[in-house]
Design an enzyme around this catalytic site. Structure first.
Site, PDB file in Angstrom:
ATOM      1  N   ASP A 277       8.433  16.248  -2.580  1.00  0.00           N
ATOM      2  CA  ASP A 277       8.396  15.127  -1.644  1.00  0.00           C
ATOM      3  C   ASP A 277       9.241  15.511  -0.425  1.00  0.00           C
ATOM      4  OD1 ASP A 277      10.983  14.909  -2.478  1.00  0.00           O
ATOM      5  OD2 ASP A 277      10.805  12.902  -3.308  1.00  0.00           O
TER       6      ASP A 277
ATOM      7  N   ASP B  82       1.765   9.974  -8.837  1.00  0.00           N
ATOM      8  CA  ASP B  82       3.028  10.354  -9.475  1.00  0.00           C
ATOM      9  C   ASP B  82       3.787   9.070  -9.706  1.00  0.00           C
ATOM     10  OD1 ASP B  82       4.101   9.944  -6.604  1.00  0.00           O
ATOM     11  OD2 ASP B  82       5.895  10.251  -7.801  1.00  0.00           O
TER      12      ASP B  82
ATOM     13  N   CYS C 155      -3.334   9.602 -30.559  1.00  0.00           N
ATOM     14  CA  CYS C 155      -2.686  10.579 -29.672  1.00  0.00           C
ATOM     15  C   CYS C 155      -2.497  11.919 -30.382  1.00  0.00           C
ATOM     16  CB  CYS C 155      -1.339  10.029 -29.214  1.00  0.00           C
ATOM     17  SG  CYS C 155      -0.415  11.147 -28.155  1.00  0.00           S
TER      18      CYS C 155
ATOM     19  N   CYS D 244      -0.436  14.342 -29.217  1.00  0.00           N
ATOM     20  CA  CYS D 244       0.728  15.014 -28.640  1.00  0.00           C
ATOM     21  C   CYS D 244       1.601  15.598 -29.747  1.00  0.00           C
ATOM     22  CB  CYS D 244       1.525  14.046 -27.754  1.00  0.00           C
ATOM     23  SG  CYS D 244       2.744  13.045 -28.616  1.00  0.00           S
TER      24      CYS D 244
ATOM     25  N   CYS E 195       3.351  12.806 -31.843  1.00  0.00           N
ATOM     26  CA  CYS E 195       2.497  12.035 -32.759  1.00  0.00           C
ATOM     27  C   CYS E 195       1.952  12.898 -33.902  1.00  0.00           C
ATOM     28  CB  CYS E 195       1.361  11.379 -31.979  1.00  0.00           C
ATOM     29  SG  CYS E 195       1.959  10.067 -30.897  1.00  0.00           S
TER      30      CYS E 195
ATOM     31  N   HIS F  20       5.933  12.120 -25.394  1.00  0.00           N
ATOM     32  CA  HIS F  20       4.754  11.319 -25.733  1.00  0.00           C
ATOM     33  C   HIS F  20       4.202  10.590 -24.509  1.00  0.00           C
ATOM     34  CE1 HIS F  20       2.007   8.432 -27.515  1.00  0.00           C
ATOM     35  NE2 HIS F  20       2.633   7.529 -26.781  1.00  0.00           N
TER      36      HIS F  20
HETATM   37 ZN   LIG Z   1       1.806  10.970 -28.788  1.00  0.00          ZN
END
Ligand SMILES: [Zn+2]
Length: 376
Positions: free
Chosen positions: A89, A271, A309, A311, A314, A340
């Site tokens: 930025d 963002d 999920c 990820c 998870c 997560h």
């Molecule tokens: Zn997750």
């Protein structure tokens, strides 16, 4: 550099090329303020959670460790060990929001560092030099993010000045890219639309900004306290005046629903600190809505945060364990929660892109826009 490969209504599915790789859009950029993602998450983790673009803050890195240090260390990519695209930025937002004492003049802004109070001057040329030293793929133009609410008179004068600043940014940016020791000679420049919540100012400013040849255009100064409907109205007003063949970036937005709604209005880049910040407070996103993992009801819950999920969190840990980490004040609680939530946002974008590819974005929006913002 940017190609729109499919559209559905005003929503765009695109591909963006920059010095450090190809970005599939719409995309959510993961915020690593001081070249680190708050919550003990590193660039190595970003690879694992599907991040395409990392975003770092010019203001913070200028103050600490100093952009000169980053340049000597080989630029931001090497310094933080991230070889993918980086957007920096302009520093403007922090100059106006973090520093208590500041004085705006035509040349730029004098402000007091929020760390030690020392006086610093930043204008368009300084911001471009700092971002050139950092060597990001995308540099943002130095602008004034006007406080909300603002008077019409103030907003008008400010966005006229932001326009003059953009011309100076462009000139300095071209000069810096041509320097033999430029960290990233292919650095791009995005211009920023301002104009507070006044549609006519916004449209005028966008039309004038588009006359300056930038690699992309952003809508700034939204999600600063105005009602959501006002934000959508401003995007609706500005979007028709943004060049079709350049990426559009809505700065600092937002909730999953805000993102889906802005994609529907033709935005490509996003963002927001929200997913990481919420994670650190135990607010976790799922495909059914958000949950507060600190809640008593998760004490003996063996299921993952979100059964849908994939990820790393998870796949390996239970809600009950995560709740325990939060209650016990373990640092790992924040790290896992941030991983997560960022994965969730990155995967939300992947789902949006898939829906656009398949021509099912309207149905996706219908199903998820309201649902994802509800608290369970
Ligand atoms: Zn997750």
């Amino acid at each position: 550099m940017f190609e729109v490969i499919k559209t559905q209504g005003r929503a765009r599915r695109g591909v963006f090329q920059c010095a450090h790789g190809t970005v599939q859009t719409p995309v959510f950029m993961n915020v690593g303020t001081q070249a680190a993602i708050k919550g003990a998450v590193s660039a190595l983790d970003l690879k694992e959670i599907g991040c395409q673009v990392e975003l770092s803050n010019t203001y913070h890195l200028h103050l600490r460790p100093g952009d000169g240090v980053v340049k000597e260390m080989g630029g931001l990519h090497k310094f933080m060990h991230w070889d993918g695209p980086i957007l920096t930025d302009s520093g403007g937002f922090q100059v106006f929001s973090l520093s208590g004492l500041r004085k705006i003049k035509e040349e730029g802004v004098t402000f007091a560092s929020h760390i030690d109070g020392r006086k610093i001057f930043m204008g368009p040329e300084e911001s471009m030099r700092i971002q050139s030293n950092l060597g990001s793929d995308i540099a943002m133009a130095f602008d004034e993010c006007v406080e909300n609410p603002a008077t019409y008179e103030y907003a008008k004068n400010s966005c006229e000045r932001t326009l003059r600043w953009l011309a100076r940014c462009k000139e300095e940016h071209d000069k810096l890219n041509a320097q033999p020791d430029a960290v990233n000679p292919h650095q791009m420049l995005f211009g920023i639309n301002q104009g507070a919540t006044f549609p006519d100012l916004r449209v005028w400013h966008m039309q004038e900004t588009a006359k300056i040849d930038c690699d992309g255009y952003a809508i700034g100064g939204l999600a600063v306290g105005e009602p959501t409907e006002v934000m959508y109205d401003i995007i609706d007003a500005v979007e028709p005046h943004m060049p079709q063949n350049k990426p559009r970036y809505l700065m600092g937005v937002g909730t999953p629903s805000n993102i889906i709604e802005a994609v529907a209005r033709g935005v490509d880049f996003f963002d927001c600190v929200m997913p990481a910040r919420n994670a650190r407070h135990g607010k976790l996103y799922t495909w059914e809505g958000s949950i507060n993992i600190k809640n008593e009801k998760y004490k003996l819950d063996e299921s993952p945060i979100d059964p849908q999920c994939d990820c790393p969190v998870c796949r390996n840990f239970s809600r009950g364990y995560l709740r325990h980490l939060f209650v016990a004040g373990e640092m790992l609680a924040m790290r896992l929660a941030v991983l997560h939530n960022l994965y969730f946002y990155n995967s939300l974008m992947a789902h949006i892109r898939a829906a656009l590819d398949e021509g099912t974005f309207d149905a996706f929006r219908e199903t998820y826009s309201a649902k994802l913002d509800q608290r369970l």
